[in-house]
Motif scaffolding. Structure first.
Motif, PDB file in Angstrom:
ATOM      1  N   LEU A   4      29.622  60.256 -24.475  1.00  0.00           N
ATOM      2  CA  LEU A   4      29.020  60.895 -23.502  1.00  0.00           C
ATOM      3  C   LEU A   4      29.213  60.003 -22.076  1.00  0.00           C
ATOM      4  O   LEU A   4      28.663  58.995 -22.169  1.00  0.00           O
ATOM      5  CB  LEU A   4      27.632  61.646 -23.813  1.00  0.00           C
ATOM      6  CG  LEU A   4      27.795  62.653 -24.867  1.00  0.00           C
ATOM      7  CD1 LEU A   4      26.460  63.201 -24.891  1.00  0.00           C
ATOM      8  CD2 LEU A   4      28.537  63.993 -24.448  1.00  0.00           C
ATOM      9  N   GLN A   5      29.362  60.605 -21.003  1.00  0.00           N
ATOM     10  CA  GLN A   5      29.305  59.927 -19.851  1.00  0.00           C
ATOM     11  C   GLN A   5      28.416  60.895 -18.580  1.00  0.00           C
ATOM     12  O   GLN A   5      28.888  61.978 -18.705  1.00  0.00           O
ATOM     13  CB  GLN A   5      30.784  59.462 -19.157  1.00  0.00           C
ATOM     14  CG  GLN A   5      31.355  58.484 -20.313  1.00  0.00           C
ATOM     15  CD  GLN A   5      32.649  58.020 -19.592  1.00  0.00           C
ATOM     16  OE1 GLN A   5      33.294  58.370 -18.504  1.00  0.00           O
ATOM     17  NE2 GLN A   5      33.453  57.374 -20.469  1.00  0.00           N
ATOM     18  N   SER A   6      27.682  60.133 -17.960  1.00  0.00           N
ATOM     19  CA  SER A   6      26.955  61.128 -16.789  1.00  0.00           C
ATOM     20  C   SER A   6      26.617  60.002 -15.783  1.00  0.00           C
ATOM     21  O   SER A   6      26.054  58.896 -16.198  1.00  0.00           O
ATOM     22  CB  SER A   6      25.879  61.667 -17.429  1.00  0.00           C
ATOM     23  OG  SER A   6      25.268  62.326 -16.282  1.00  0.00           O
ATOM     24  N   GLN A   7      26.905  60.273 -14.469  1.00  0.00           N
ATOM     25  CA  GLN A   7      26.325  59.683 -13.409  1.00  0.00           C
ATOM     26  C   GLN A   7      24.909  59.757 -13.346  1.00  0.00           C
ATOM     27  O   GLN A   7      24.023  58.632 -12.986  1.00  0.00           O
ATOM     28  CB  GLN A   7      26.954  60.091 -12.108  1.00  0.00           C
ATOM     29  CG  GLN A   7      28.486  59.709 -12.191  1.00  0.00           C
ATOM     30  CD  GLN A   7      29.247  60.485 -10.622  1.00  0.00           C
ATOM     31  OE1 GLN A   7      28.613  60.897 -10.028  1.00  0.00           O
ATOM     32  NE2 GLN A   7      30.401  59.858 -10.542  1.00  0.00           N
ATOM     33  N   ALA A   8      24.313  60.730 -13.540  1.00  0.00           N
ATOM     34  CA  ALA A   8      22.827  60.939 -13.519  1.00  0.00           C
ATOM     35  C   ALA A   8      21.888  60.895 -14.635  1.00  0.00           C
ATOM     36  O   ALA A   8      21.039  61.235 -15.202  1.00  0.00           O
ATOM     37  CB  ALA A   8      22.668  62.740 -13.271  1.00  0.00           C
ATOM     38  N   GLY A   9      22.737  60.178 -15.892  1.00  0.00           N
ATOM     39  CA  GLY A   9      22.070  59.764 -17.047  1.00  0.00           C
ATOM     40  C   GLY A   9      22.165  60.961 -18.146  1.00  0.00           C
ATOM     41  O   GLY A   9      22.574  62.146 -17.787  1.00  0.00           O
ATOM     42  N   ILE A  10      21.884  60.683 -19.235  1.00  0.00           N
ATOM     43  CA  ILE A  10      22.071  61.572 -20.412  1.00  0.00           C
ATOM     44  C   ILE A  10      20.562  61.746 -21.010  1.00  0.00           C
ATOM     45  O   ILE A  10      20.064  60.745 -21.292  1.00  0.00           O
ATOM     46  CB  ILE A  10      23.241  61.118 -21.522  1.00  0.00           C
ATOM     47  CG1 ILE A  10      24.415  60.921 -20.920  1.00  0.00           C
ATOM     48  CG2 ILE A  10      23.116  62.031 -22.846  1.00  0.00           C
ATOM     49  CD1 ILE A  10      25.303  60.196 -21.880  1.00  0.00           C
ATOM     50  N   TYR A  11      20.167  62.793 -21.206  1.00  0.00           N
ATOM     51  CA  TYR A  11      18.663  63.053 -21.652  1.00  0.00           C
ATOM     52  C   TYR A  11      18.744  64.219 -22.939  1.00  0.00           C
ATOM     53  O   TYR A  11      19.742  64.962 -22.898  1.00  0.00           O
ATOM     54  CB  TYR A  11      17.999  63.897 -20.561  1.00  0.00           C
ATOM     55  CG  TYR A  11      17.824  62.942 -19.407  1.00  0.00           C
ATOM     56  CD1 TYR A  11      16.649  62.080 -19.307  1.00  0.00           C
ATOM     57  CD2 TYR A  11      18.714  62.990 -18.345  1.00  0.00           C
ATOM     58  CE1 TYR A  11      16.667  61.155 -18.366  1.00  0.00           C
ATOM     59  CE2 TYR A  11      18.691  61.996 -17.229  1.00  0.00           C
ATOM     60  CZ  TYR A  11      17.707  61.268 -17.205  1.00  0.00           C
ATOM     61  OH  TYR A  11      17.557  60.280 -16.094  1.00  0.00           O
ATOM     62  N   VAL A  37      21.104  57.183 -24.423  1.00  0.00           N
ATOM     63  CA  VAL A  37      20.545  58.691 -24.319  1.00  0.00           C
ATOM     64  C   VAL A  37      19.196  58.569 -24.214  1.00  0.00           C
ATOM     65  O   VAL A  37      18.585  57.774 -24.902  1.00  0.00           O
ATOM     66  CB  VAL A  37      20.942  59.497 -25.561  1.00  0.00           C
ATOM     67  CG1 VAL A  37      20.121  60.642 -25.734  1.00  0.00           C
ATOM     68  CG2 VAL A  37      22.265  59.653 -25.930  1.00  0.00           C
ATOM     69  N   PRO A  47      16.602  62.994 -12.547  1.00  0.00           N
ATOM     70  CA  PRO A  47      17.981  62.206 -12.863  1.00  0.00           C
ATOM     71  C   PRO A  47      18.690  62.264 -11.330  1.00  0.00           C
ATOM     72  O   PRO A  47      19.704  61.627 -11.293  1.00  0.00           O
ATOM     73  CB  PRO A  47      18.670  63.282 -14.051  1.00  0.00           C
ATOM     74  CG  PRO A  47      17.860  64.373 -13.957  1.00  0.00           C
ATOM     75  CD  PRO A  47      16.306  64.250 -13.430  1.00  0.00           C
ATOM     76  N   LEU A  48      18.206  63.195 -10.344  1.00  0.00           N
ATOM     77  CA  LEU A  48      18.895  63.386  -9.032  1.00  0.00           C
ATOM     78  C   LEU A  48      18.046  63.160  -8.143  1.00  0.00           C
ATOM     79  O   LEU A  48      18.280  63.387  -6.980  1.00  0.00           O
ATOM     80  CB  LEU A  48      19.695  64.683  -9.220  1.00  0.00           C
ATOM     81  CG  LEU A  48      20.542  65.339 -10.250  1.00  0.00           C
ATOM     82  CD1 LEU A  48      21.062  66.692  -9.829  1.00  0.00           C
ATOM     83  CD2 LEU A  48      21.773  64.386 -10.102  1.00  0.00           C
ATOM     84  N   GLU A 187      28.514  74.161 -20.812  1.00  0.00           N
ATOM     85  CA  GLU A 187      28.569  73.521 -19.275  1.00  0.00           C
ATOM     86  C   GLU A 187      28.041  74.540 -18.449  1.00  0.00           C
ATOM     87  O   GLU A 187      28.308  75.619 -18.078  1.00  0.00           O
ATOM     88  CB  GLU A 187      30.198  73.138 -18.922  1.00  0.00           C
ATOM     89  CG  GLU A 187      29.966  72.606 -17.547  1.00  0.00           C
ATOM     90  CD  GLU A 187      31.527  72.475 -17.138  1.00  0.00           C
ATOM     91  OE1 GLU A 187      31.612  71.534 -16.312  1.00  0.00           O
ATOM     92  OE2 GLU A 187      32.417  73.071 -17.345  1.00  0.00           O
TER      93      GLU A 187
END
Length: 193
Positions: A4-11, A37, A47-48, A187
């Motif tokens: 998994l990839q995310s610019q805002a983090g994974i929670y 994670v 996260p934002l 999504e």
């Protein structure tokens, strides 16, 4: 999950099976943290930035489940998403504004009869009709406590009072398995209003 990839983090939040054994909670948190994670256990993340709060609750089956501890810390003006494994918590969370609650726990009912829907609402009656001598041989039939009160929230989007709840079917399963209930990855696109 490591992919998994995310610019805002994974929670994530933990569920009832993640805290079932003595050390499972700490082992799962360590494993998830190691791959990036962020596990929220009665915690809030931004996260934002301060424009959106992400509140993660302890699992309802835990002694540490205390939604007020988390929800009362949120700025009333800030949009909020609540991660709570068990969708039944939506009933309790009506005491606060929840713009979107994300839950799982139900696996979509696991066994779905086409045209009728998930059989979980009928599970208790089916369970009671199975003789005790047969139930004894199957661990998933031994339980006396049922894991969900609001069967109508087994999957999909629901309005609970003024709040919104989305229940994902998830990817995993447990005995007796899935039938006509495919795994789900959802999504959700958030838009500023």
């Amino acid at each position: 999950l490591q992919q998994l990839q995310s610019q805002a983090g994974i929670y994530a939040v933990l569920g009832n099976h993640d805290i079932y054994y003595k050390d499972s909670k700490s082992e799962i948190i360590t494993a998830l943290t190691r791959i990036g994670v962020n596990v929220l256990w009665n915690q809030i993340a931004y996260p934002l930035g301060k424009e959106l709060s992400l509140a993660g609750l302890a699992d309802r089956s835990s002694r540490e489940f205390n939604p007020g501890l988390v929800m009362n810390q949120l700025d009333p003006e800030t949009p909020r998403i609540v991660l709570s494994h068990n969708p039944d918590t939506a009933e309790l969370l009506q005491a606060w504004r929840v713009d979107l609650q994300l839950s799982g726990h139900t696996h979509g009912g696991q066994i779905v009869i086409p045209g009728l829907g998930p059989i979980l609402p009928y599970y208790k009656k089916i369970w009671q009709s199975i003789p005790m001598k047969i139930r004894h041989h199957f661990p998933f039939l031994r339980r006396k406590k049922f894991f969900l009160r609001h069967w109508e929230w087994t999957q999909g989007l629901h309005r609970v009072g003024n709040n919104q709840l989305y229940v994902n079917r998830g990817l995993g399963t447990y005995l007796p398995g899935r039938l006509f209930c495919p795994p789900e990855v959802t999504e959700i696109i958030l838009q500023r209003t």
